[in-house]
Design a protein around this motif. Structure first.
Motif: not given
Length: 251
Positions: A103-104, A107, A110-111
């Protein structure tokens, strides 16, 4: 999008490559040292995004940026949080602590993707870094193993394990009781599951528990031999390329 991975541990690099592929990112280029990376950047077009480990086999990856002007965005992937402030000075998107969480990672990617249209250098928010340093991310590591004993399953707590080793294509744990049990896994898979303050992979064949080390003696070719409290199987040798990191881990 052109993506590369710089990581000295090849199993970790391959794992990250697979994780990125699940996010529709292909990282076909993998580099494993400072020297190799510098030569690559000197002869190839720089990528859009770099997944960068900090401690490489021949030094810190920051040495790459001292030799080459690199404008690529960077997502750091490291087991150490003490370099976050230094990473902050580069084009950092994020700073992920190993073992990398799916998940990290998602993220962080996506950032980066959200920032692509801005066409500008990106850095970590200082407050995020400060928070990371003060409150490091809690990781869930393996707490116990279930092993088969005849027709029964036996639970072995992680603090009962002196070492994990491979032998004859099998992976085994050796316990403080002097017993050996076959595991249904590999040492490579365990790299992200064993707590790194307690277990260290000294070679392709062994993880050792710091609490089980009885003695350490010099061995041939600048290696170290480890004496464990009860294990009496094959010689427990720290590979020459791991000696420096092993000594740092002990401290």
């Amino acid at each position: 999008m052109n993506v590369i991975i710089i990581e000295d541990e090849k199993p970790s690099a391959r794992r990250l490559q697979r994780m990125l592929k699940s996010l529709n990112l292909n990282a076909d280029t993998m580099l494993h040292s400072v020297e190799e990376s510098i030569k690559w950047f000197q002869n190839n077009q720089h990528p859009d995004l770099i997944f960068l480990d900090i401690q490489l086999s021949d030094g810190l990856s920051f040495e790459i940026f001292e030799a080459i002007a690199i404008k690529s965005a960077i997502i750091f992937t490291t087991a150490y949080d003490e370099y976050a402030l230094q990473a902050f000075k580069l084009n950092s998107i994020d700073y992920l602590l190993k073992p990398i969480d799916d998940n990290e990672l998602s993220v962080a990617v996506k950032k980066y993707q959200n920032l692509i249209p801005q066409q500008q250098a990106v850095t970590l928010d200082f407050n995020d870094i400060k928070k990371l340093l003060i409150n490091p991310i809690d990781r869930e590591y393996k707490k116990r193993f279930s092993v088969r004993v005849g027709q029964h399953l036996k639970l072995i707590n992680i603090d009962e394990i002196e070492c994990v080793y491979s032998e004859n294509k099998g992976t085994y744990i050796h316990t403080t009781e002097g017993r050996n049990y076959l595991l249904d896994t590999t040492l490579e898979h365990l790299e992200d599951e064993l707590e790194p303050d307690t277990f260290f992979r000294i070679s392709r064949k062994f993880f050792v528990n710091i609490n089980a080390i009885k003695d350490m003696v010099s061995y041939t070719n600048s290696r170290l031999q480890i004496k464990l409290k009860s294990y009496r199987g094959q010689d427990v040798i720290v590979a020459r390329e791991r000696v420096k990191d092993f000594k740092a881990w002990l401290e």
